[in-house]
Design a protein around this motif. Structure first.
Motif, PDB file in Angstrom:
ATOM      1  N   PRO A 172       1.101  -1.603  -0.104  1.00 37.10           N
ATOM      2  CA  PRO A 172      -0.039  -0.039   0.077  1.00 37.10           C
ATOM      3  C   PRO A 172       0.761   1.572   0.093  1.00 37.10           C
ATOM      4  CG  PRO A 172      -1.323  -1.630   1.897  1.00 37.10           C
ATOM      5  CD  PRO A 172       0.369  -1.810   0.781  1.00 37.10           C
ATOM      6  N   ALA A 173       0.447   2.296  -0.814  1.00 36.17           N
ATOM      7  CA  ALA A 173       1.705   3.568  -1.292  1.00 36.17           C
ATOM      8  C   ALA A 173       1.573   4.107   0.433  1.00 36.17           C
ATOM      9  CB  ALA A 173       0.218   4.640  -2.152  1.00 36.17           C
ATOM     10  N   GLU A 174       1.158   3.960   1.762  1.00 36.37           N
ATOM     11  CA  GLU A 174       1.561   4.715   2.634  1.00 36.37           C
ATOM     12  C   GLU A 174       2.811   4.289   3.074  1.00 36.37           C
ATOM     13  OE1 GLU A 174      -2.554   2.671   3.643  1.00 36.37           O
ATOM     14  OE2 GLU A 174      -1.652   3.305   2.461  1.00 36.37           O
ATOM     15  N   TYR A 175       2.740   3.191   3.089  1.00 41.49           N
ATOM     16  CA  TYR A 175       4.172   1.689   3.208  1.00 41.49           C
ATOM     17  C   TYR A 175       4.711   2.016   2.791  1.00 41.49           C
ATOM     18  CZ  TYR A 175      -0.083   1.015   7.298  1.00 41.49           C
ATOM     19  OH  TYR A 175      -0.603   1.006   7.332  1.00 41.49           O
ATOM     20  N   GLN A 176       4.883   2.861   1.375  1.00 44.32           N
ATOM     21  CA  GLN A 176       6.611   2.281   0.456  1.00 44.32           C
ATOM     22  C   GLN A 176       7.000   2.762   0.761  1.00 44.32           C
ATOM     23  OE1 GLN A 176       6.612   1.284  -2.586  1.00 44.32           O
ATOM     24  NE2 GLN A 176       4.125   0.148  -3.066  1.00 44.32           N
ATOM     25  N   ARG A 177       7.359   4.247   1.639  1.00 44.43           N
ATOM     26  CA  ARG A 177       8.862   4.496   2.049  1.00 44.43           C
ATOM     27  C   ARG A 177       9.471   3.894   2.951  1.00 44.43           C
ATOM     28  NH1 ARG A 177       9.744  10.819   5.297  1.00 44.43           N
ATOM     29  NH2 ARG A 177      11.743  10.017   5.330  1.00 44.43           N
ATOM     30  N   HIS A 178       8.539   3.374   4.022  1.00 45.53           N
ATOM     31  CA  HIS A 178       9.657   2.421   4.738  1.00 45.53           C
ATOM     32  C   HIS A 178       9.242   1.175   4.891  1.00 45.53           C
ATOM     33  CE1 HIS A 178      10.949   6.165   7.183  1.00 45.53           C
ATOM     34  NE2 HIS A 178       9.397   6.131   7.449  1.00 45.53           N
ATOM     35  N   ALA A 179       8.528   0.382   3.902  1.00 48.04           N
ATOM     36  CA  ALA A 179       9.008  -0.850   3.098  1.00 48.04           C
ATOM     37  C   ALA A 179      10.069  -1.390   3.578  1.00 48.04           C
ATOM     38  CB  ALA A 179       7.902  -1.362   1.850  1.00 48.04           C
ATOM     39  N   HIS A 180      10.800  -1.520   2.394  1.00 45.32           N
ATOM     40  CA  HIS A 180      12.395  -1.961   2.803  1.00 45.32           C
ATOM     41  C   HIS A 180      13.109  -2.857   4.278  1.00 45.32           C
ATOM     42  CE1 HIS A 180      15.506   0.982   2.899  1.00 45.32           C
ATOM     43  NE2 HIS A 180      16.660  -0.325   2.402  1.00 45.32           N
ATOM     44  N   HIS A 181      12.594  -1.183   4.770  1.00 50.87           N
ATOM     45  CA  HIS A 181      13.638  -1.286   5.683  1.00 50.87           C
ATOM     46  C   HIS A 181      13.134  -2.102   7.114  1.00 50.87           C
ATOM     47  CE1 HIS A 181      15.542   3.098   5.607  1.00 50.87           C
ATOM     48  NE2 HIS A 181      16.437   1.632   6.406  1.00 50.87           N
ATOM     49  N   TRP A 182      11.370  -2.090   7.180  1.00 51.64           N
ATOM     50  CA  TRP A 182      10.767  -3.482   7.603  1.00 51.64           C
ATOM     51  C   TRP A 182      10.701  -4.733   7.728  1.00 51.64           C
ATOM     52  CZ3 TRP A 182       6.396   0.520   6.628  1.00 51.64           C
ATOM     53  CH2 TRP A 182       6.037   1.445   7.577  1.00 51.64           C
ATOM     54  N   LEU A 183      10.898  -4.777   5.834  1.00 54.95           N
ATOM     55  CA  LEU A 183      11.487  -6.352   5.399  1.00 54.95           C
ATOM     56  C   LEU A 183      12.562  -6.613   6.091  1.00 54.95           C
ATOM     57  CD1 LEU A 183       9.449  -6.619   1.807  1.00 54.95           C
ATOM     58  CD2 LEU A 183       8.526  -7.517   4.163  1.00 54.95           C
ATOM     59  N   ILE A 184      13.362  -5.693   6.237  1.00 57.73           N
ATOM     60  CA  ILE A 184      15.371  -6.160   6.353  1.00 57.73           C
ATOM     61  C   ILE A 184      15.243  -6.681   7.720  1.00 57.73           C
ATOM     62  CG2 ILE A 184      17.134  -4.893   6.449  1.00 57.73           C
ATOM     63  CD1 ILE A 184      17.271  -3.903   3.997  1.00 57.73           C
ATOM     64  N   LEU A 185      14.852  -5.833   8.051  1.00 59.31           N
ATOM     65  CA  LEU A 185      14.829  -5.681  10.484  1.00 59.31           C
ATOM     66  C   LEU A 185      14.737  -6.811  10.228  1.00 59.31           C
ATOM     67  CD1 LEU A 185      14.221  -2.684  11.495  1.00 59.31           C
ATOM     68  CD2 LEU A 185      16.550  -3.483  11.020  1.00 59.31           C
ATOM     69  N   HIS A 186      12.595  -7.855  10.024  1.00 60.70           N
ATOM     70  CA  HIS A 186      11.935  -8.985  10.279  1.00 60.70           C
ATOM     71  C   HIS A 186      13.064  -9.760   9.123  1.00 60.70           C
ATOM     72  CE1 HIS A 186       8.616 -11.364  10.442  1.00 60.70           C
ATOM     73  NE2 HIS A 186       8.519 -11.666   9.641  1.00 60.70           N
ATOM     74  N   GLY A 187      13.497  -9.665   8.339  1.00 63.41           N
ATOM     75  CA  GLY A 187      14.326 -11.115   7.685  1.00 63.41           C
ATOM     76  C   GLY A 187      15.568 -11.357   8.885  1.00 63.41           C
ATOM     77  N   ARG A 188      15.687 -10.315   9.268  1.00 61.54           N
ATOM     78  CA  ARG A 188      17.087  -9.839  10.250  1.00 61.54           C
ATOM     79  C   ARG A 188      17.134 -11.042  11.334  1.00 61.54           C
ATOM     80  NH1 ARG A 188      20.482  -4.241   9.045  1.00 61.54           N
ATOM     81  NH2 ARG A 188      20.506  -5.743   7.520  1.00 61.54           N
ATOM     82  N   TYR A 189      15.986 -10.087  11.143  1.00 63.03           N
ATOM     83  CA  TYR A 189      15.519 -10.710  13.550  1.00 63.03           C
ATOM     84  C   TYR A 189      14.532 -11.651  13.634  1.00 63.03           C
ATOM     85  CZ  TYR A 189      19.026  -6.809  13.569  1.00 63.03           C
ATOM     86  OH  TYR A 189      20.021  -5.824  13.940  1.00 63.03           O
TER      87      TYR A 189
END
Length: 214
Positions: A172-189
């Motif tokens: 969703p557009a409102e989450y695009q800016r931070h999407a990759h950080h959320w996904l990186i952190l989710h995958g990392r931890y």
């Protein structure tokens, strides 16, 4: 590879990510756009923690391309020799610094095309810089995002380009800016490669992954 999740599920997933961390940050230390470019370029096949240890003293004395050029390739090597491929990376840091001075007045350009033309800077690095420094909704797909995207159905794709497009098309557009950080952190931890921590995963009930560890 899981199927692409539906829009309502995507909204709920990113709402939860947002609620848990409204302003996620990258973990590479930097003080300006230039040091961010250098740090991300150094992070290829290296951990963020390892890069941060190597650049802690480097950025104190060379936080501009002019200062990095004055330090020289051997000087850069002395600071980053604990990082994999350090000789080639030091060479690229000096080359990109020279280009920034000669062609961009010592400033880091804010276009993807200009960034990827720099030695040692690929699309992923450019997207990180565009996102973290200029706030563009650019998606830098690393191994964590590739795994999470395919495992959960958030952004399935056969290669990193396909996963990047899936994020751009389906988050969703409102989450695009931070999407990759959320996904990186989710995958990392949490959604780790070998033993994902499904028992503490905030989106476990929405995830179709069949080999959960609960």
């Amino acid at each position: 590879m899981a199927k692409q999740l539906d829009y309502n599920t995507m909204c709920e997933i990113f709402r939860r990510f947002h609620d848990s961390e409204p302003e996620p940050k990258g973990e590479l230390d930097h003080v300006n756009a230039y040091t961010l470019v250098v740090a991300v370029a150094l992070s290829a096949q290296a951990t963020d923690a390892g890069v941060n240890r190597a650049t802690r003293e480097l950025f104190k004395i060379a936080d501009t391309p002019e200062k990095m050029l004055a330090l020289g390739e051997e000087g850069v090597i002395e600071h980053i020799k604990t990082i994999g491929l350090y000789r080639n990376k030091a060479k690229n840091v000096i080359k990109l610094s020279r280009i920034l001075v000669d062609e961009y007045g010592g400033k880091v350009p804010s276009s993807r095309a200009a960034l990827v033309s720099l030695p040692g800077v690929g699309r992923k690095t450019a997207n990180v810089v565009l996102n973290m420094w200029w706030g563009h909704p650019a998606q830098a797909v690393d191994t964590h995002i590739f795994r999470v995207g395919n495992r959960t159905g958030i952004a399935p794709g056969k290669d990193v380009d396909a996963v990047e497009r899936a994020i751009e098309d389906n988050v969703p557009a409102e989450y695009q800016r931070h999407a990759h950080h959320w996904l990186i952190l989710h995958g990392r931890y949490i959604c780790t490669a070998r033993k994902p921590k499904c028992a503490v995963c905030p989106i476990e009930d929405l995830c179709p992954y069949e080999e959960k560890t609960i």
